[in-house]
Write a protein that holds these residues in place. Structure first.
Motif, PDB file in Angstrom:
ATOM      1  N   GLN A  21      -4.356  17.699  21.000  1.00 47.54           N
ATOM      2  CA  GLN A  21      -5.681  17.119  21.179  1.00 47.54           C
ATOM      3  C   GLN A  21      -5.858  15.805  20.420  1.00 47.54           C
ATOM      4  O   GLN A  21      -6.845  15.112  20.624  1.00 47.54           O
ATOM      5  CB  GLN A  21      -6.748  18.117  20.715  1.00 47.54           C
ATOM      6  N   LEU A  22      -4.915  15.487  19.531  1.00 49.73           N
ATOM      7  CA  LEU A  22      -5.066  14.281  18.724  1.00 49.73           C
ATOM      8  C   LEU A  22      -4.611  13.052  19.484  1.00 49.73           C
ATOM      9  O   LEU A  22      -3.637  13.098  20.250  1.00 49.73           O
ATOM     10  CB  LEU A  22      -4.252  14.403  17.438  1.00 49.73           C
ATOM     11  N   PRO A  23      -5.276  11.914  19.279  1.00 44.78           N
ATOM     12  CA  PRO A  23      -4.827  10.680  19.922  1.00 44.78           C
ATOM     13  C   PRO A  23      -3.464  10.260  19.391  1.00 44.78           C
ATOM     14  O   PRO A  23      -3.140  10.491  18.229  1.00 44.78           O
ATOM     15  CB  PRO A  23      -5.909   9.663  19.545  1.00 44.78           C
ATOM     16  N   ALA A  24      -2.665   9.658  20.257  1.00 43.91           N
ATOM     17  CA  ALA A  24      -1.331   9.224  19.852  1.00 43.91           C
ATOM     18  C   ALA A  24      -1.418   7.981  18.978  1.00 43.91           C
ATOM     19  O   ALA A  24      -2.427   7.269  18.950  1.00 43.91           O
ATOM     20  CB  ALA A  24      -0.486   8.941  21.093  1.00 43.91           C
ATOM     21  N   GLY A  25      -0.336   7.721  18.245  1.00 39.48           N
ATOM     22  CA  GLY A  25      -0.259   6.515  17.423  1.00 39.48           C
ATOM     23  C   GLY A  25      -1.292   6.526  16.324  1.00 39.48           C
ATOM     24  O   GLY A  25      -1.455   7.491  15.609  1.00 39.48           O
ATOM     25  N   ALA A  26      -2.007   5.421  16.197  1.00 37.24           N
ATOM     26  CA  ALA A  26      -2.962   5.255  15.100  1.00 37.24           C
ATOM     27  C   ALA A  26      -4.387   5.523  15.563  1.00 37.24           C
ATOM     28  O   ALA A  26      -5.328   4.852  15.165  1.00 37.24           O
ATOM     29  CB  ALA A  26      -2.848   3.856  14.518  1.00 37.24           C
ATOM     30  N   GLY A  27      -4.549   6.492  16.447  1.00 40.59           N
ATOM     31  CA  GLY A  27      -5.875   6.813  16.941  1.00 40.59           C
ATOM     32  C   GLY A  27      -6.786   7.307  15.833  1.00 40.59           C
ATOM     33  O   GLY A  27      -6.337   7.762  14.782  1.00 40.59           O
ATOM     34  N   THR A  28      -8.083   7.231  16.092  1.00 40.54           N
ATOM     35  CA  THR A  28      -9.083   7.605  15.092  1.00 40.54           C
ATOM     36  C   THR A  28      -9.749   8.911  15.478  1.00 40.54           C
ATOM     37  O   THR A  28     -10.037   9.153  16.655  1.00 40.54           O
ATOM     38  CB  THR A  28     -10.141   6.497  14.965  1.00 40.54           C
ATOM     39  N   VAL A  29      -9.985   9.756  14.479  1.00 45.24           N
ATOM     40  CA  VAL A  29     -10.774  10.977  14.661  1.00 45.24           C
ATOM     41  C   VAL A  29     -11.938  10.923  13.686  1.00 45.24           C
ATOM     42  O   VAL A  29     -11.941  10.119  12.752  1.00 45.24           O
ATOM     43  CB  VAL A  29      -9.921  12.242  14.433  1.00 45.24           C
ATOM     44  N   ARG A  30     -12.916  11.784  13.916  1.00 43.30           N
ATOM     45  CA  ARG A  30     -14.073  11.818  13.021  1.00 43.30           C
ATOM     46  C   ARG A  30     -13.993  13.076  12.171  1.00 43.30           C
ATOM     47  O   ARG A  30     -13.818  14.176  12.669  1.00 43.30           O
ATOM     48  CB  ARG A  30     -15.377  11.769  13.800  1.00 43.30           C
ATOM     49  N   LEU A  31     -14.134  12.875  10.865  1.00 46.26           N
ATOM     50  CA  LEU A  31     -14.078  13.970   9.908  1.00 46.26           C
ATOM     51  C   LEU A  31     -15.482  14.340   9.453  1.00 46.26           C
ATOM     52  O   LEU A  31     -16.257  13.469   9.050  1.00 46.26           O
ATOM     53  CB  LEU A  31     -13.247  13.563   8.683  1.00 46.26           C
ATOM     54  N   THR A  32     -15.805  15.623   9.525  1.00 45.88           N
ATOM     55  CA  THR A  32     -17.014  16.130   8.891  1.00 45.88           C
ATOM     56  C   THR A  32     -16.616  17.273   7.957  1.00 45.88           C
ATOM     57  O   THR A  32     -15.697  18.042   8.249  1.00 45.88           O
ATOM     58  CB  THR A  32     -18.037  16.640   9.928  1.00 45.88           C
ATOM     59  N   ALA A  33     -17.296  17.362   6.824  1.00 50.04           N
ATOM     60  CA  ALA A  33     -17.004  18.397   5.837  1.00 50.04           C
ATOM     61  C   ALA A  33     -18.161  18.465   4.859  1.00 50.04           C
ATOM     62  O   ALA A  33     -19.065  17.615   4.857  1.00 50.04           O
ATOM     63  CB  ALA A  33     -15.698  18.093   5.104  1.00 50.04           C
ATOM     64  N   GLN A  34     -18.128  19.483   4.009  1.00 45.78           N
ATOM     65  CA  GLN A  34     -19.119  19.638   2.953  1.00 45.78           C
ATOM     66  C   GLN A  34     -18.419  19.580   1.600  1.00 45.78           C
ATOM     67  O   GLN A  34     -17.352  20.176   1.426  1.00 45.78           O
ATOM     68  CB  GLN A  34     -19.864  20.971   3.090  1.00 45.78           C
ATOM     69  N   THR A  35     -18.996  18.832   0.662  1.00 44.78           N
ATOM     70  CA  THR A  35     -18.472  18.758  -0.682  1.00 44.78           C
ATOM     71  C   THR A  35     -19.600  18.997  -1.687  1.00 44.78           C
ATOM     72  O   THR A  35     -20.770  19.067  -1.311  1.00 44.78           O
ATOM     73  CB  THR A  35     -17.836  17.386  -0.981  1.00 44.78           C
ATOM     74  N   GLU A  36     -19.257  19.128  -2.962  1.00 44.05           N
ATOM     75  CA  GLU A  36     -20.280  19.271  -3.994  1.00 44.05           C
ATOM     76  C   GLU A  36     -21.159  18.022  -4.082  1.00 44.05           C
ATOM     77  O   GLU A  36     -22.322  18.100  -4.460  1.00 44.05           O
ATOM     78  CB  GLU A  36     -19.625  19.544  -5.334  1.00 44.05           C
ATOM     79  N   ALA A  37     -20.599  16.869  -3.717  1.00 47.63           N
ATOM     80  CA  ALA A  37     -21.359  15.619  -3.756  1.00 47.63           C
ATOM     81  C   ALA A  37     -22.233  15.428  -2.527  1.00 47.63           C
ATOM     82  O   ALA A  37     -23.078  14.524  -2.498  1.00 47.63           O
ATOM     83  CB  ALA A  37     -20.394  14.441  -3.919  1.00 47.63           C
ATOM     84  N   GLY A  38     -22.030  16.246  -1.485  1.00 45.27           N
ATOM     85  CA  GLY A  38     -22.806  16.103  -0.269  1.00 45.27           C
ATOM     86  C   GLY A  38     -21.925  16.155   0.956  1.00 45.27           C
ATOM     87  O   GLY A  38     -20.723  16.452   0.888  1.00 45.27           O
ATOM     88  N   ALA A  39     -22.520  15.842   2.102  1.00 47.90           N
ATOM     89  CA  ALA A  39     -21.801  15.909   3.370  1.00 47.90           C
ATOM     90  C   ALA A  39     -20.882  14.718   3.550  1.00 47.90           C
ATOM     91  O   ALA A  39     -21.170  13.602   3.093  1.00 47.90           O
ATOM     92  CB  ALA A  39     -22.783  15.983   4.526  1.00 47.90           C
ATOM     93  N   VAL A  40     -19.740  14.951   4.202  1.00 46.07           N
ATOM     94  CA  VAL A  40     -18.809  13.882   4.582  1.00 46.07           C
ATOM     95  C   VAL A  40     -18.882  13.724   6.089  1.00 46.07           C
ATOM     96  O   VAL A  40     -18.816  14.702   6.826  1.00 46.07           O
ATOM     97  CB  VAL A  40     -17.364  14.236   4.158  1.00 46.07           C
ATOM     98  N   ASP A  41     -19.029  12.498   6.557  1.00 48.74           N
ATOM     99  CA  ASP A  41     -19.030  12.194   7.991  1.00 48.74           C
ATOM    100  C   ASP A  41     -18.488  10.777   8.139  1.00 48.74           C
ATOM    101  O   ASP A  41     -19.203   9.800   7.904  1.00 48.74           O
ATOM    102  CB  ASP A  41     -20.451  12.322   8.555  1.00 48.74           C
ATOM    103  N   GLN A  42     -17.206  10.678   8.539  1.00 48.20           N
ATOM    104  CA  GLN A  42     -16.581   9.363   8.565  1.00 48.20           C
ATOM    105  C   GLN A  42     -15.389   9.349   9.513  1.00 48.20           C
ATOM    106  O   GLN A  42     -14.799  10.395   9.805  1.00 48.20           O
ATOM    107  CB  GLN A  42     -16.086   8.986   7.152  1.00 48.20           C
ATOM    108  N   PRO A  43     -15.027   8.158  10.031  1.00 49.06           N
ATOM    109  CA  PRO A  43     -13.809   8.061  10.845  1.00 49.06           C
ATOM    110  C   PRO A  43     -12.574   8.106   9.968  1.00 49.06           C
ATOM    111  O   PRO A  43     -12.579   7.653   8.827  1.00 49.06           O
ATOM    112  CB  PRO A  43     -13.970   6.690  11.521  1.00 49.06           C
ATOM    113  N   VAL A  44     -11.515   8.683  10.517  1.00 47.42           N
ATOM    114  CA  VAL A  44     -10.243   8.787   9.797  1.00 47.42           C
ATOM    115  C   VAL A  44      -9.115   8.451  10.774  1.00 47.42           C
ATOM    116  O   VAL A  44      -9.120   8.878  11.916  1.00 47.42           O
ATOM    117  CB  VAL A  44     -10.031  10.236   9.252  1.00 47.42           C
ATOM    118  N   ASN A  45      -8.158   7.652  10.310  1.00 51.10           N
ATOM    119  CA  ASN A  45      -7.002   7.366  11.150  1.00 51.10           C
ATOM    120  C   ASN A  45      -5.718   7.469  10.349  1.00 51.10           C
ATOM    121  O   ASN A  45      -5.751   7.769   9.177  1.00 51.10           O
ATOM    122  CB  ASN A  45      -7.127   5.993  11.822  1.00 51.10           C
TER     123      ASN A  45
END
Length: 206
Positions: free
Chosen positions: A182-206
């Motif tokens: 399901q992942l894009p080939a090469g240097a494709g970008t995905v979106r990361l969401t997660a929860q941390t003690e500092a707050g929510a994470v929502d950012q693109p990752v490649n």
């Protein structure tokens, strides 16, 4: 979890025996690090933290106060330890299976000044496998959970979980992505969401 404020060297821990028979416990202190990216914790016996008493017998419905003393207070980066509390089983009886308890308690000792974690994420391809990688180049631990990757097509990926949600200061962690198709080939970008003690994470990752 035990958190010691800057300059705090001592803390008390109460262990309760909720059983109907007395039980013995052993309390030991270990330096805690994460030298590898596989999420495994390395515990090394340490004299910088003392537990008193190191052995105790707790009566039924009784409690035991254990005092912890950090001899070497951190000056620049958060110090991390784990306290292992092991139940010591009574002599074995024939035909009786004994189940004993181990508690592994994180201890964080803060140096002077306010410290923060700093996580950087990227996707890594290694020997035909794909991983989500997090690098904590801050001076304090972070705790991360509920990690999800979303592709441009809307496919949702759940990286393979690790036992510990902690990323210690200076440590690198990586999570194996099972459904790599399901992942894009090469240097494709995905979106990361997660929860941390500092707050929510929502950012693109490649």
């Amino acid at each position: 979890t035990i958190e010691l404020a800057p300059g705090q060297a001592a803390v008390s821990l109460t262990i309760a025996n909720q059983g109907n028979a007395e039980t013995a416990v052993q309390i030991r202190a270990f330096a805690w690090s994460q030298p590898n990216s596989d999420g495994e914790d390395l515990l090394v016996p340490v004299t910088a933290v003392a537990a008193s008493p190191p052995l105790a017998t707790i009566p039924p419905a009784g409690t035991q106060i254990v005092r912890m003393l950090v001899r070497d207070l951190p000056q620049d980066t958060e110090a991390t330890y784990r306290i292992l509390v092991d139940q010591i089983p009574p002599p074995a009886e024939q035909g009786v299976v004994q189940v004993v308890l181990r508690l592994s308690i994180p201890v964080f000792a803060e140096p002077p000044g306010r410290l923060f974690p700093h996580l950087e994420f990227h996707v890594e391809r290694d020997a035909g496998e794909i991983y989500l990688v997090a690098v904590n180049d801050g001076k304090r631990h972070e705790k991360i959970h509920d990690i999800t990757l979303t592709t441009d097509t809307g496919a949702i990926l759940k990286p393979e979980g690790n036992a510990s949600p902690y990323i210690l200061a200076g440590a690198t962690r990586r999570w194996h992505i099972i459904d790599q198709s399901q992942l894009p080939a090469g240097a494709g970008t995905v979106r990361l969401t997660a929860q941390t003690e500092a707050g929510a994470v929502d950012q693109p990752v490649n």
